[in-house]
Design a protein around this motif. Structure first.
Motif, PDB file in Angstrom:
ATOM      1  N   LYS A 450      -9.729  27.336 -30.864  1.00 11.59           N
ATOM      2  CA  LYS A 450     -10.039  28.598 -31.523  1.00 11.59           C
ATOM      3  C   LYS A 450      -8.810  29.097 -32.292  1.00 11.59           C
ATOM      4  CE  LYS A 450     -11.396  33.371 -30.459  1.00 11.59           C
ATOM      5  NZ  LYS A 450     -11.767  34.318 -29.361  1.00 11.59           N
ATOM      6  N   GLY A 451      -9.045  29.583 -33.518  1.00 14.27           N
ATOM      7  CA  GLY A 451      -7.953  30.058 -34.345  1.00 14.27           C
ATOM      8  C   GLY A 451      -7.473  29.048 -35.369  1.00 14.27           C
ATOM      9  N   THR A 452      -7.983  27.810 -35.292  1.00 18.99           N
ATOM     10  CA  THR A 452      -7.583  26.771 -36.253  1.00 18.99           C
ATOM     11  C   THR A 452      -8.167  27.073 -37.632  1.00 18.99           C
ATOM     12  OG1 THR A 452      -7.483  25.107 -34.504  1.00 18.99           O
ATOM     13  CG2 THR A 452      -7.702  24.301 -36.760  1.00 18.99           C
ATOM     14  N   THR A 453      -7.367  26.856 -38.655  1.00 19.32           N
ATOM     15  CA  THR A 453      -7.817  27.070 -40.037  1.00 19.32           C
ATOM     16  C   THR A 453      -8.175  25.746 -40.694  1.00 19.32           C
ATOM     17  OG1 THR A 453      -5.616  26.836 -41.010  1.00 19.32           O
ATOM     18  CG2 THR A 453      -6.243  29.036 -40.234  1.00 19.32           C
ATOM     19  N   GLY A 454      -8.897  25.837 -41.796  1.00 24.35           N
ATOM     20  CA  GLY A 454      -9.256  24.637 -42.537  1.00 24.35           C
ATOM     21  C   GLY A 454      -8.041  23.888 -43.063  1.00 24.35           C
ATOM     22  N   SER A 455      -7.018  24.627 -43.450  1.00 21.73           N
ATOM     23  CA  SER A 455      -5.819  23.970 -43.981  1.00 21.73           C
ATOM     24  C   SER A 455      -5.120  23.129 -42.906  1.00 21.73           C
ATOM     25  CB  SER A 455      -4.851  25.002 -44.554  1.00 21.73           C
ATOM     26  OG  SER A 455      -4.470  25.943 -43.573  1.00 21.73           O
ATOM     27  N   GLN A 456      -5.304  23.481 -41.642  1.00 21.09           N
ATOM     28  CA  GLN A 456      -4.694  22.705 -40.564  1.00 21.09           C
ATOM     29  C   GLN A 456      -5.445  21.401 -40.302  1.00 21.09           C
ATOM     30  OE1 GLN A 456      -4.792  26.172 -37.841  1.00 21.09           O
ATOM     31  NE2 GLN A 456      -2.625  25.781 -37.460  1.00 21.09           N
ATOM     32  N   LEU A 457      -6.696  21.325 -40.743  1.00 18.59           N
ATOM     33  CA  LEU A 457      -7.505  20.121 -40.530  1.00 18.59           C
ATOM     34  C   LEU A 457      -7.506  19.199 -41.745  1.00 18.59           C
ATOM     35  CD1 LEU A 457     -10.671  21.641 -38.784  1.00 18.59           C
ATOM     36  CD2 LEU A 457      -8.672  20.595 -37.708  1.00 18.59           C
ATOM     37  N   ASP A 458      -7.082  19.684 -42.880  1.00 19.35           N
ATOM     38  CA  ASP A 458      -7.225  18.948 -44.132  1.00 19.35           C
ATOM     39  C   ASP A 458      -6.570  17.572 -44.089  1.00 19.35           C
ATOM     40  OD1 ASP A 458      -7.898  19.146 -47.174  1.00 19.35           O
ATOM     41  OD2 ASP A 458      -5.789  18.531 -47.113  1.00 19.35           O
ATOM     42  N   VAL A 459      -5.437  17.462 -43.424  1.00 18.26           N
ATOM     43  CA  VAL A 459      -4.709  16.190 -43.380  1.00 18.26           C
ATOM     44  C   VAL A 459      -5.547  15.075 -42.760  1.00 18.26           C
ATOM     45  CG1 VAL A 459      -3.619  16.675 -41.156  1.00 18.26           C
ATOM     46  CG2 VAL A 459      -2.501  15.116 -42.767  1.00 18.26           C
ATOM     47  N   LEU A 460      -6.464  15.414 -41.864  1.00 19.73           N
ATOM     48  CA  LEU A 460      -7.310  14.394 -41.241  1.00 19.73           C
ATOM     49  C   LEU A 460      -8.094  13.614 -42.289  1.00 19.73           C
ATOM     50  CD1 LEU A 460      -8.746  16.458 -38.233  1.00 19.73           C
ATOM     51  CD2 LEU A 460      -6.922  14.733 -38.157  1.00 19.73           C
ATOM     52  N   ALA A 461      -8.567  14.312 -43.310  1.00 20.02           N
ATOM     53  CA  ALA A 461      -9.380  13.677 -44.342  1.00 20.02           C
ATOM     54  C   ALA A 461      -8.557  12.850 -45.320  1.00 20.02           C
ATOM     55  CB  ALA A 461     -10.168  14.751 -45.110  1.00 20.02           C
ATOM     56  N   ARG A 462      -7.256  13.132 -45.401  1.00 18.45           N
ATOM     57  CA  ARG A 462      -6.407  12.460 -46.399  1.00 18.45           C
ATOM     58  C   ARG A 462      -5.536  11.346 -45.807  1.00 18.45           C
ATOM     59  NH1 ARG A 462      -6.320  15.961 -51.044  1.00 18.45           N
ATOM     60  NH2 ARG A 462      -7.163  18.012 -50.490  1.00 18.45           N
ATOM     61  N   TYR A 463      -5.398  11.313 -44.509  1.00 21.25           N
ATOM     62  CA  TYR A 463      -4.401  10.441 -43.877  1.00 21.25           C
ATOM     63  C   TYR A 463      -4.550   8.976 -44.297  1.00 21.25           C
ATOM     64  CZ  TYR A 463      -1.735   8.053 -40.239  1.00 21.25           C
ATOM     65  OH  TYR A 463      -0.850   7.239 -39.571  1.00 21.25           O
ATOM     66  N   ALA A 464      -5.755   8.438 -44.232  1.00 21.75           N
ATOM     67  CA  ALA A 464      -5.949   7.023 -44.560  1.00 21.75           C
ATOM     68  C   ALA A 464      -5.655   6.747 -46.032  1.00 21.75           C
ATOM     69  CB  ALA A 464      -7.378   6.594 -44.224  1.00 21.75           C
ATOM     70  N   LEU A 465      -5.942   7.703 -46.905  1.00 23.26           N
ATOM     71  CA  LEU A 465      -5.625   7.550 -48.329  1.00 23.26           C
ATOM     72  C   LEU A 465      -4.116   7.606 -48.546  1.00 23.26           C
ATOM     73  CD1 LEU A 465      -8.457   9.828 -49.719  1.00 23.26           C
ATOM     74  CD2 LEU A 465      -8.203   7.399 -50.255  1.00 23.26           C
ATOM     75  N   TRP A 466      -3.457   8.541 -47.887  1.00 23.08           N
ATOM     76  CA  TRP A 466      -2.004   8.667 -48.037  1.00 23.08           C
ATOM     77  C   TRP A 466      -1.297   7.381 -47.611  1.00 23.08           C
ATOM     78  CZ3 TRP A 466      -0.934  14.203 -45.668  1.00 23.08           C
ATOM     79  CH2 TRP A 466      -1.398  15.174 -46.570  1.00 23.08           C
ATOM     80  N   GLN A 467      -1.829   6.704 -46.629  1.00 20.39           N
ATOM     81  CA  GLN A 467      -1.215   5.455 -46.182  1.00 20.39           C
ATOM     82  C   GLN A 467      -1.206   4.393 -47.284  1.00 20.39           C
ATOM     83  OE1 GLN A 467      -3.552   4.846 -42.504  1.00 20.39           O
ATOM     84  NE2 GLN A 467      -1.588   4.814 -41.429  1.00 20.39           N
ATOM     85  N   ALA A 468      -2.153   4.528 -48.228  1.00 23.60           N
ATOM     86  CA  ALA A 468      -2.214   3.595 -49.357  1.00 23.60           C
ATOM     87  C   ALA A 468      -1.547   4.189 -50.605  1.00 23.60           C
ATOM     88  CB  ALA A 468      -3.671   3.240 -49.662  1.00 23.60           C
ATOM     89  N   GLY A 469      -0.929   5.371 -50.456  1.00 23.70           N
ATOM     90  CA  GLY A 469      -0.224   5.976 -51.573  1.00 23.70           C
ATOM     91  C   GLY A 469      -1.116   6.642 -52.586  1.00 23.70           C
ATOM     92  N   VAL A 470      -2.299   7.096 -52.164  1.00 25.56           N
ATOM     93  CA  VAL A 470      -3.230   7.769 -53.080  1.00 25.56           C
ATOM     94  C   VAL A 470      -3.741   9.057 -52.445  1.00 25.56           C
ATOM     95  CG1 VAL A 470      -3.915   5.666 -54.279  1.00 25.56           C
ATOM     96  CG2 VAL A 470      -5.154   6.358 -52.212  1.00 25.56           C
ATOM     97  N   ASP A 471      -4.366   9.903 -53.266  1.00 21.07           N
ATOM     98  CA  ASP A 471      -4.816  11.223 -52.813  1.00 21.07           C
ATOM     99  C   ASP A 471      -5.931  11.679 -53.744  1.00 21.07           C
ATOM    100  OD1 ASP A 471      -4.911  13.564 -51.342  1.00 21.07           O
ATOM    101  OD2 ASP A 471      -2.958  14.301 -51.967  1.00 21.07           O
ATOM    102  N   TYR A 472      -6.406  12.896 -53.540  1.00 20.99           N
ATOM    103  CA  TYR A 472      -7.388  13.493 -54.452  1.00 20.99           C
ATOM    104  C   TYR A 472      -6.995  14.937 -54.732  1.00 20.99           C
ATOM    105  CZ  TYR A 472      -9.388  14.810 -49.870  1.00 20.99           C
ATOM    106  OH  TYR A 472      -9.580  15.262 -48.588  1.00 20.99           O
ATOM    107  N   ALA A 473      -7.347  15.418 -55.930  1.00 20.44           N
ATOM    108  CA  ALA A 473      -6.841  16.713 -56.417  1.00 20.44           C
ATOM    109  C   ALA A 473      -7.853  17.837 -56.256  1.00 20.44           C
ATOM    110  CB  ALA A 473      -6.428  16.584 -57.879  1.00 20.44           C
ATOM    111  N   HIS A 474      -8.593  17.835 -55.151  1.00 19.43           N
ATOM    112  CA  HIS A 474      -9.502  18.952 -54.880  1.00 19.43           C
ATOM    113  C   HIS A 474      -9.498  19.238 -53.386  1.00 19.43           C
ATOM    114  CE1 HIS A 474     -12.596  16.183 -53.302  1.00 19.43           C
ATOM    115  NE2 HIS A 474     -12.440  15.457 -54.388  1.00 19.43           N
ATOM    116  N   GLY A 475     -10.055  20.371 -53.008  1.00 17.25           N
ATOM    117  CA  GLY A 475     -10.159  20.696 -51.603  1.00 17.25           C
ATOM    118  C   GLY A 475     -11.087  19.731 -50.889  1.00 17.25           C
ATOM    119  N   THR A 476     -10.978  19.696 -49.577  1.00 17.93           N
ATOM    120  CA  THR A 476     -11.815  18.803 -48.779  1.00 17.93           C
ATOM    121  C   THR A 476     -13.127  19.465 -48.383  1.00 17.93           C
ATOM    122  OG1 THR A 476      -9.869  17.669 -47.929  1.00 17.93           O
ATOM    123  CG2 THR A 476     -11.873  17.452 -46.642  1.00 17.93           C
ATOM    124  N   GLY A 477     -13.134  20.785 -48.280  1.00 22.22           N
ATOM    125  CA  GLY A 477     -14.357  21.441 -47.844  1.00 22.22           C
ATOM    126  C   GLY A 477     -14.434  22.883 -48.281  1.00 22.22           C
TER     127      GLY A 477
END
Length: 606
Positions: A450-477
């Motif tokens: 309880k109290g967790t924000t969306g910004s604290q969860l965002d890295v979960l969606a990007r982690y596998a992409l970051w490992q390959a050196g890529v990302d996306y330029a929009h919000g996750t949700g």
């Protein structure tokens, strides 16, 4: 050399600005309610420039010889689109939040410049920031009496005259009286006399009304002043008021003409009035202050209750998703046969998907213009297909379709990326798709206190992409409404606030969100996987405190041909199997024949 249409419009605007003694003018994509999606009458920026996105601002300097003399500001979602749609000879391309109209004017407006703006289209914060930036160079920001675009837009559409519609309590899950009582209690608790509600979806939620005034968003153009005694004034065009609406609202809601709104604000003289700076234009603040009201900046009291869906809204959404899932599944089955023939276009695919939604029953509108992107167009995050840009889906290529429906019991939003056969996708495409999938699964499976924000969860969606050196330029949700706006605050899942409110809002059970990581390779292909999710309590044995997780609400197969199974963990494969078992359970009974056989094949174990 002859001018093209948008060049001629820009020239006409400059002549109008010069006649008014202005050195420049700022044009946002906005209306009097600071809506994300606006009616045709308010599409001033699109008319001037040709840009079809839902967010952006243009600054025009009156002197065409200035270098630069005009600029268009968009965020990362529209970096490619703006270059396709807006003439770079006429407008410099600027990215936000790195740049802004205020910074640009400070650097490029002539010394002592008088820059005009429409106070009914900008927020008070923007007005203050931009005014200070101009003052640093001896300039000033001046509110115009009437919008100069309107003076030159000869065939500008009129605002919609469509009637406002009653949204019944058996779909809303709560009466308007109960909602107004909540606002009344909030006002009393803060020693306030009234609050000005300007956001169209807030008005729709508070009064349990809907409308057809804004394409893709079921709202009615209106304003509300809600008072501490539980009464409210609704300001709405008289032709929109029906006997059913009057009966529904009852005696506690006074209906007044829309043009009585300013006098209604002035009547609050001597009162303490709450106004939300994120949803109310600067003109409202000025009218109240000049009338002698005490303006108190507070978040619209309907925003959070609207975002936390009650059990009736939650079940309505599940029901809508079940029908919508059947429609999208039927479309994907159709596409699996027709796509490889090389005859389907982006437009014909979008039209066919809408037809499947209509056939499934009770579709009132799409929830946004379908993003139907083939090949390189799929790399444009918020691509909007037109007859001029429509590509044919090529065999052995990627196709991305992001779409949704407005149903009386729910608003849907789903993205699927599919491989158009008959050949096999290449290793890079499968790698990127699978990394997007891994991020999607990680967020789906998240458990958080309880109290967790969306910004604290965002890295979960990007982690596998970051490992390959890529990302996306929009919000996750983003948040999603209940037969309301497909983009609803205050909740978001994103890296940080980035100039947009919501990332700092804690996630609360009952909130709907999207889960949509992606990857985009400019000029080649785009990938996004999107389901809607519901924040729900999560029981954990021995847990110290309250914990939450997500219920996945969207049920449509995910493209199995693009999955590189070697990149998936055992837990991720188990998620895949459980998800597709549920898809078959929800959607299977609604299909028959070849479509059902296709669904069963798509939902089989990897």
């Amino acid at each position: 050399m002859l001018m093209n249409t948008h060049e001629a419009r820009l020239d006409a605007l400059r002549k109008e600005l010069k006649a008014r003694g202005l050195d420049g003018f700022v044009i946002p994509i906005s209306d009097e309610h600071m809506s994300e999606y606006v009616g045709a009458y308010a599409q001033r920026l699109a008319w001037l420039t040709g840009f079809g996105g839902s967010a952006g601002t243009v600054v025009v300097l009156t002197d065409p010889a200035a270098e630069p003399s005009a600029a268009i500001f968009v965020d990362g979602r529209y970096t490619i689109q703006v270059r396709d749609q807006v003439d770079g000879r006429l407008y410099a391309y600027e990215g936000t939040p790195q740049s802004s109209p205020a910074k640009w004017l400070e650097a490029n407006a002539p010394e002592g410049a008088v820059i005009g703006y429409d106070a009914w289209l900008h927020g008070a914060k923007w007005t203050d920031t931009t005014g200070k930036a101009l003052a640093a160079n001896g300039g000033k920001l001046v509110a115009v009496e009437s919008n100069p675009i309107d003076a030159i837009w000869e065939d500008r559409p009129a605002p919609s005259p469509a009637p406002a519609l009653v949204h019944p309590s058996d779909l809303a899950g709560e009466t308007s009286e109960a909602k107004r009582a909540m606002v009344s209690e909030w006002l009393a608790g803060k020693n306030l006399d009234a609050t000005v509600i300007t956001a169209l979806d807030s008005i729709a939620w508070l009064l349990n009304i809907r409308g057809t005034d804004v394409e893709r968003t079921p709202v009615a153009l209106s304003y509300v002043i809600a008072k501490a005694d539980g009464t409210a004034d609704l300001f709405i065009a008289e032709e929109k008021v029906t006997p059913e609406l009057r009966q529904h609202l009852g005696n506690a809601v006074t209906i007044q003409p829309r043009d009585a709104f300013v006098p209604g604000l002035e009547a609050l003289a001597g009162k303490r009035v709450a106004v939300d700076p994120d949803h109310a234009v600067s003109a409202i603040f000025e009218v109240l202050k000049q009338a002698g009201a005490t303006v108190v900046e507070e978040r619209d009291p309907t925003v959070l209750p609207k975002a936390i869906k009650n059990p009736v809204e939650q079940q309505g959404h599940r029901d809508a998703q079940a029908r919508d899932g059947a429609a999208v599944s039927q479309f994907l089955h159709w596409l699996s046969g027709e796509g490889p023939k090389g005859e389907v276009t982006e437009v014909s695919a979008a039209d066919r998907l809408e037809a499947f939604r209509k056939a499934c029953g009770d579709l009132r509108d799409l929830s946004f213009d379908t993003i139907s992107g083939a090949g390189p167009n799929a790399a444009i995050c918020h691509y909007r297909v037109t007859d001029e840009t429509s590509l044919t889906l090529q065999p052995n290529s990627v196709y991305l379709v992001d779409s949704g429906g407005q149903y009386p019991d729910g608003t849907t939003d789903i993205t699927r990326t599919v491989w158009i056969g008959p050949g096999e996708p290449g290793a890079e495409v499968k790698d990127r798709f699978t990394r997007v999938l891994k991020g999607h699964i990680a967020l789906s499976m998240a458990v958080f206190p309880k109290g967790t924000t969306g910004s604290q969860l965002d890295v979960l969606a990007r982690y596998a992409l970051w490992q390959a050196g890529v990302d996306y330029a929009h919000g996750t949700g983003h948040g999603v409404g209940s037969f309301l706006s497909v983009h609803e605050g205050p909740q978001r899942i994103a890296k940080s606030a980035g100039g947009q409110s919501g990332s700092d809002q804690a996630l609360i059970p009952g909130m709907f969100l999207s889960n949509e990581p992606g990857y985009y390779k400019a000029g080649e292909y785009g990938i996004r996987i999107e389901n809607l999710i519901l924040v729900e309590p999560r029981a954990i044995a021995g847990a110290e405190g309250e914990y939450y997780g997500f219920e996945t609400l969207t049920h449509v197969p995910i493209e199995r041909r693009l999955v590189d199974c070697s990149l998936l963990t055992r837990v991720e494969v188990e998620w895949w199997h459980a998800y597709h078992a549920r898809v078959l359970e929800v959607v299977g009974p609604q299909l028959e024949g070849e479509a059902k056989a296709w669904l069963e094949a798509q939902c089989a174990p990897l």
